[in-house]
Design a protein around this motif. Sequence first.
Motif, PDB file in Angstrom:
ATOM      1  N   ILE A   1       0.719  -1.208  -0.062  1.00  0.00           N
ATOM      2  CA  ILE A   1       0.048  -0.268   0.059  1.00  0.00           C
ATOM      3  C   ILE A   1       0.868   1.217  -0.056  1.00  0.00           C
ATOM      4  O   ILE A   1       0.574   2.144  -1.023  1.00  0.00           O
ATOM      5  N   LEU A   2       1.701   1.331   0.909  1.00  0.00           N
ATOM      6  CA  LEU A   2       2.724   2.556   1.005  1.00  0.00           C
ATOM      7  C   LEU A   2       3.628   2.601  -0.224  1.00  0.00           C
ATOM      8  O   LEU A   2       3.755   3.680  -0.619  1.00  0.00           O
ATOM      9  N   SER A   3       4.018   1.673  -1.106  1.00  0.00           N
ATOM     10  CA  SER A   3       4.690   1.738  -2.035  1.00  0.00           C
ATOM     11  C   SER A   3       4.074   2.226  -3.223  1.00  0.00           C
ATOM     12  O   SER A   3       4.344   3.205  -3.987  1.00  0.00           O
TER      13      SER A   3
ATOM     14  N   PRO B   1      -0.782   7.880 -11.459  1.00  0.00           N
ATOM     15  CA  PRO B   1      -1.462   6.741 -10.920  1.00  0.00           C
ATOM     16  C   PRO B   1      -1.732   5.573 -11.697  1.00  0.00           C
ATOM     17  O   PRO B   1      -1.749   4.530 -11.180  1.00  0.00           O
ATOM     18  N   SER B   2      -1.688   5.748 -12.889  1.00  0.00           N
ATOM     19  CA  SER B   2      -1.754   4.314 -13.722  1.00  0.00           C
ATOM     20  C   SER B   2      -0.729   3.647 -13.728  1.00  0.00           C
ATOM     21  O   SER B   2      -0.709   2.372 -13.380  1.00  0.00           O
ATOM     22  N   GLU B   3       0.804   4.150 -13.596  1.00  0.00           N
ATOM     23  CA  GLU B   3       1.790   3.558 -13.433  1.00  0.00           C
ATOM     24  C   GLU B   3       1.899   2.693 -11.934  1.00  0.00           C
ATOM     25  O   GLU B   3       2.407   1.653 -11.744  1.00  0.00           O
ATOM     26  N   ALA B   4       1.531   3.506 -11.183  1.00  0.00           N
ATOM     27  CA  ALA B   4       1.601   3.002  -9.698  1.00  0.00           C
ATOM     28  C   ALA B   4       0.578   1.874  -9.577  1.00  0.00           C
ATOM     29  O   ALA B   4       0.906   0.873  -8.999  1.00  0.00           O
ATOM     30  N   ALA B   5      -0.310   2.039 -10.066  1.00  0.00           N
ATOM     31  CA  ALA B   5      -1.521   1.111  -9.986  1.00  0.00           C
ATOM     32  C   ALA B   5      -0.942  -0.388 -10.857  1.00  0.00           C
ATOM     33  O   ALA B   5      -1.290  -1.432 -10.359  1.00  0.00           O
ATOM     34  N   ALA B   6      -0.359  -0.111 -11.957  1.00  0.00           N
ATOM     35  CA  ALA B   6       0.159  -1.317 -12.582  1.00  0.00           C
ATOM     36  C   ALA B   6       1.215  -1.905 -11.714  1.00  0.00           C
ATOM     37  O   ALA B   6       1.323  -3.229 -11.530  1.00  0.00           O
ATOM     38  N   ILE B   7       2.062  -1.114 -10.860  1.00  0.00           N
ATOM     39  CA  ILE B   7       3.030  -1.996 -10.069  1.00  0.00           C
ATOM     40  C   ILE B   7       2.302  -2.402  -8.944  1.00  0.00           C
ATOM     41  O   ILE B   7       2.664  -3.497  -8.393  1.00  0.00           O
TER      42      ILE B   7
END
Length: 451
Positions: A246-248, A260-266
């Motif tokens: 979650i924190l990452s 946000p899209s890149e972080a969601a993919a990660i």
Amino acid sequence: MSDPQVALLMLGSFLFVILLGFPIAFTLMAMGVGFGYYAYYDAERMRTIFDNRIFDLFVNQTYSVMANDVLTAVPLFLFMGYVVERANIVDRLFHTIFIAARRLPGSMAIAALITCALFATATGIVGAVVTLMGLLAFPAMLKARYDTSFASGVICAGGTLGILIPPSIMLIVYAATSGVSIVRLYAGALLPGLMLAGLYLVYVVIRAVLQPSVAPKPRDEDIGDVPIGKLMVMLATSFLPLAVLILSVLGAILFGLATPSEAAAIGALGGLVLAAAYGSLTWDRLRQSVYLTVRTSAMVCWLFVGSWTFSSVFSYLGGEGVITEFVTGLDLTPLQFLLLAQLIIFLLGWPLEWSEIIIIFVPIFLPLLPHFGIDPLFFGILIALNLQTSFLTPPMAMSAYYLKGIAPPHVQLVQIFKGCMPFLFLVFLSMILLYMFPQIAYFLPNLVYGQ
């Protein structure tokens, strides 16, 4: 009949039809195309029945939704949530937090709330959190002689926190609707979300101290002696992986390391790794996660298509101007406008889902915000807090029905409603605190990104 009157007829017809139970997304599209055909009718260029600009508008709105960069994050976050939901980590997470908090008043309720908050934040799916925690923590609290209403309220309230605490899918949808930066919105919603979770925890502790019968202390024989070393290992293998995930994801968004899209993919990849590490990544579970992700994403996207088509025609006919003139003519103060808007959203939360409220009705209020000098970011966070009530308010409290569906037969719906009431008042208290101290929402965005 004038065009503004047709627009009001369009809005009234829509409300009447959805109250009859018709699917909202398709009702919006049908109303938009039907009334749009009248709005854009031009006899001179009509050669066939399809020579009408409403069809061009509908196609363009569909393409705009599918090409929206902000909405790309929705299926990825949903996939992360569904994978984590099936990773079978909730039971060990709840047990570990309960052991760590065993000396505190209402320790099992505290463990349930923290587990709900973490799990809800990771998944963002209220029904899944309430159901899973209802199967796991609710029977454990009843077995520990907790008051039925008190235990019910803890599960129902804790399970709804995921639509408020980032990374929240609801905030992504609001950002796409309002044009507010999702990064600033996440930063602004973090402290209010933690504040509400903190109010829940404070209430549980105070209630357990003042009324010990609702949350009896655990017996030593039920817990056993857990050495500190073993407890640290339990935390490292249950609490830490989910918290790091979650924190990452959230940190990558807030500090500008990823969109946000890149972080969601990660996050989706991290959910797969987490499920594999716990030995829960099977083909059947992966298939179910993909199916549920596609189904929910399609629902959100078609709601956007229908809503934007409907609102475009409604505005073209002059309906938006009528509403703006009516509200501004009431000579309301900013506080009175906020109270009116939040009351309407509170009432809409009874029959409608949060997605329908955000996509369909919130855009009605957005053009009025500049007139009253209200920041859309602040307004959105107030709405996010307010929509907690849609899951907790009788007679249509969905969290209560989720819990009732899997609760033991002797647990009555009235008992669940009764347990939700104190948490409902805490939501109202958090909204009052946010209005009185708006820096709760503005502190992090201003600190990280400037004024």
